[in-house]
Design an enzyme around this catalytic site. Structure first.
Site, PDB file in Angstrom:
ATOM      1  N   THR A   1      29.393  53.050 -39.548  1.00 13.67           N
ATOM      2  CA  THR A   1      28.879  51.928 -40.358  1.00 13.67           C
ATOM      3  C   THR A   1      27.542  51.397 -39.844  1.00 13.67           C
ATOM      4  O   THR A   1      26.849  50.680 -40.563  1.00 13.67           O
ATOM      5  CB  THR A   1      29.872  50.748 -40.321  1.00 13.67           C
ATOM      6  OG1 THR A   1      29.931  50.280 -38.965  1.00 13.67           O
ATOM      7  CG2 THR A   1      31.268  51.162 -40.770  1.00 13.67           C
TER       8      THR A   1
ATOM      9  N   ARG B   1      27.236  49.952 -31.379  1.00  9.87           N
ATOM     10  CA  ARG B   1      26.986  50.153 -32.794  1.00  9.87           C
ATOM     11  C   ARG B   1      27.968  51.209 -33.298  1.00  9.87           C
ATOM     12  O   ARG B   1      27.979  52.336 -32.794  1.00  9.87           O
ATOM     13  CB  ARG B   1      25.549  50.647 -32.934  1.00  9.87           C
ATOM     14  CG  ARG B   1      24.997  50.541 -34.306  1.00  9.87           C
ATOM     15  CD  ARG B   1      23.518  50.844 -34.283  1.00  9.87           C
ATOM     16  NE  ARG B   1      23.243  52.254 -34.106  1.00  9.87           N
ATOM     17  CZ  ARG B   1      22.188  52.865 -34.612  1.00  9.87           C
ATOM     18  NH1 ARG B   1      21.288  52.187 -35.303  1.00  9.87           N
ATOM     19  NH2 ARG B   1      21.988  54.143 -34.400  1.00  9.87           N
TER      20      ARG B   1
ATOM     21  N   ASP C   1      22.548  56.726 -23.555  1.00  2.79           N
ATOM     22  CA  ASP C   1      22.922  58.045 -23.043  1.00  2.79           C
ATOM     23  C   ASP C   1      21.865  58.600 -22.086  1.00  2.79           C
ATOM     24  O   ASP C   1      22.193  59.201 -21.060  1.00  2.79           O
ATOM     25  CB  ASP C   1      23.138  59.025 -24.206  1.00  2.79           C
ATOM     26  CG  ASP C   1      24.460  58.781 -24.911  1.00  2.79           C
ATOM     27  OD1 ASP C   1      25.344  58.128 -24.312  1.00  2.79           O
ATOM     28  OD2 ASP C   1      24.615  59.234 -26.055  1.00  2.79           O
TER      29      ASP C   1
ATOM     30  N   ASP D   1      18.790  58.494 -27.808  1.00  3.36           N
ATOM     31  CA  ASP D   1      19.802  57.467 -27.510  1.00  3.36           C
ATOM     32  C   ASP D   1      19.521  56.879 -26.127  1.00  3.36           C
ATOM     33  O   ASP D   1      19.699  57.545 -25.101  1.00  3.36           O
ATOM     34  CB  ASP D   1      21.194  58.102 -27.565  1.00  3.36           C
ATOM     35  CG  ASP D   1      22.274  57.025 -27.486  1.00  3.36           C
ATOM     36  OD1 ASP D   1      22.274  56.248 -26.510  1.00  3.36           O
ATOM     37  OD2 ASP D   1      23.098  56.947 -28.402  1.00  3.36           O
TER      38      ASP D   1
HETATM   39  O1  LIG Z   1      19.432  47.913 -33.984  1.00  4.27           O
HETATM   40  P1  LIG Z   1      20.742  48.617 -34.040  1.00  4.27           P
HETATM   41  O2  LIG Z   1      20.868  49.470 -35.276  1.00  4.27           O
HETATM   42  O3  LIG Z   1      21.909  47.723 -33.865  1.00  4.27           O
HETATM   43  O4  LIG Z   1      20.746  49.692 -32.872  1.00  4.27           O
HETATM   44  C1  LIG Z   1      20.306  49.430 -31.590  1.00  4.27           C
HETATM   45  C2  LIG Z   1      21.440  49.374 -30.616  1.00  4.27           C
HETATM   46  O5  LIG Z   1      22.000  50.691 -30.463  1.00  4.27           O
HETATM   47  C3  LIG Z   1      22.005  51.032 -29.076  1.00  4.27           C
HETATM   48  O6  LIG Z   1      23.190  50.644 -28.470  1.00  4.27           O
HETATM   49  P2  LIG Z   1      24.556  51.464 -28.619  1.00  4.27           P
HETATM   50  O7  LIG Z   1      25.368  50.912 -29.723  1.00  4.27           O
HETATM   51  O8  LIG Z   1      24.251  52.923 -28.679  1.00  4.27           O
HETATM   52  O9  LIG Z   1      25.326  51.106 -27.329  1.00  4.27           O
HETATM   53  P3  LIG Z   1      24.971  51.385 -25.802  1.00  4.27           P
HETATM   54  O10 LIG Z   1      23.802  50.490 -25.460  1.00  4.27           O
HETATM   55  O11 LIG Z   1      26.226  50.964 -25.137  1.00  4.27           O
HETATM   56  O12 LIG Z   1      24.654  52.832 -25.636  1.00  4.27           O
HETATM   57  C4  LIG Z   1      20.844  50.243 -28.506  1.00  4.27           C
HETATM   58  O13 LIG Z   1      20.918  50.055 -27.122  1.00  4.27           O
HETATM   59  C5  LIG Z   1      20.929  48.952 -29.269  1.00  4.27           C
HETATM   60  O14 LIG Z   1      21.810  48.010 -28.670  1.00  4.27           O
HETATM   61  O1  LIG Z   2      17.019  55.366 -31.919  1.00  6.35           O
HETATM   62  C1  LIG Z   2      17.989  54.715 -31.490  1.00  6.35           C
HETATM   63  C2  LIG Z   2      18.736  53.856 -32.307  1.00  6.35           C
HETATM   64  C3  LIG Z   2      19.771  53.150 -31.781  1.00  6.35           C
HETATM   65  N1  LIG Z   2      20.096  53.315 -30.475  1.00  6.35           N
HETATM   66  C4  LIG Z   2      19.396  54.144 -29.675  1.00  6.35           C
HETATM   67  O2  LIG Z   2      19.699  54.270 -28.489  1.00  6.35           O
HETATM   68  N2  LIG Z   2      18.367  54.832 -30.198  1.00  6.35           N
END
Ligand SMILES: O=P(O)(O)OC[C@H]1O[C@H](OP(=O)(O)OP(=O)(O)O)[C@H](O)[C@@H]1O
Ligand SMILES: O=c1cc[nH]c(=O)[nH]1
Ligand SMILES: [Mg+2]
Length: 209
Positions: A108, A104, A203, A200
């Site tokens: 944006t 994400r 993370d 997160d």
């Molecule tokens: O519903 P949304 O607003 O799209 O947000 C949720 C997304 O954000 C996080 O991923 P992230 O982009 O942080 O990537 P990662 O899983 O690689 O940490 C999470 O694991 C989802 O995939």
């Molecule tokens: O709360 C949130 C939203 C998006 N992605 C995450 O990991 N946590």
């Protein structure tokens, strides 16, 4: 509209309390997410069809039920979905696994796809899409679009925690997809994080912050 299931089993809710706690470290967080995912697998697969069969026990013939050969596929959304997929795979060890890589954009909040690798008979499989967090819903909607574009016909979604905004977006764009959650939270904050959420997920799973 797809059905929304919030899984309120005491073991799931108890483990989620530790997952949410900011004092839970990476090792425990990863173990708990894995355990909750395995528990959630029971409800997510509750409606799978069974067929009658007969086996010989040491005492004699027994009429038994077996899964009716429906082909299953797991699709974790990278990276955080990986934290749940192993637990589900332990319960459904014959499932094939596809991966969709998305992150994400922090400004944006729009999803950016960087990887897709799926079983080649994806159109014949019941797919379980996996991501611990359903925030704006952008990542899941994009994943479901991507899967349908590649032929997927039947999908369900499993997440740990969702915001109402994300649930509404998925239900609007993909009304054929049922959603399974451990918790439906209150809202999103200005940075698109689920409140109260768990922070997160990626993370915390991988110790990258
Ligand atoms: O519903 P949304 O607003 O799209 O947000 C949720 C997304 O954000 C996080 O991923 P992230 O982009 O942080 O990537 P990662 O899983 O690689 O940490 C999470 O694991 C989802 O995939
Ligand atoms: O709360 C949130 C939203 C998006 N992605 C995450 O990991 N946590
Ligand atoms: Mg992601």
């Amino acid at each position: 509209m797809g059905k929304l299931h919030v899984l309120d089993h005491p073991l799931i809710q108890h483990k989620l309390s530790y997952i949410r706690d900011k004092n839970t470290g990476t090792k425990e967080f990863r173990e708990l997410v894995d355990e909750v995912a395995a528990l959630m697998a029971f409800e997510v697969t509750r409606d799978l069809p069974l067929e009658n069969a007969e086996v010989e026990t040491p005492v004699g013939p027994a009429q038994v039920k077996k899964l009716a050969g429906k082909k299953l596929g797991l699709v974790p959304i990278l990276r955080a979905g990986i934290g749940m997929s192993e637990g589900i795979l332990r319960m459904i060890p014959a499932a094939r696994v596809g991966h969709v890589g998305l992150y994400r954009d922090p400004q944006t909040l729009k999803p950016i796809e960087y990887y897709v690798k799926l079983p080649n008979d994806v159109e014949e499989r019941e797919l379980i899409v996996i991501d611990p967090m359903l925030a704006t819903g952008g990542s899941v909607v994009e994943t479901l679009n991507s899967l349908k574009k590649r032929g997927a016909k039947s999908m369900r979604l499993i997440c740990l925690v969702a915001a109402p905004e994300g649930v509404a977006y998925v239900q609007e764009e993909h009304p054929d997809v049922d959603i399974y959650l451990a918790a439906l939270d209150e809202k999103l904050n200005e940075k698109g994080y689920i409140v109260p959420g768990l922070g997160d997920a990626g993370d915390r799973l991988f110790g990258t912050k």
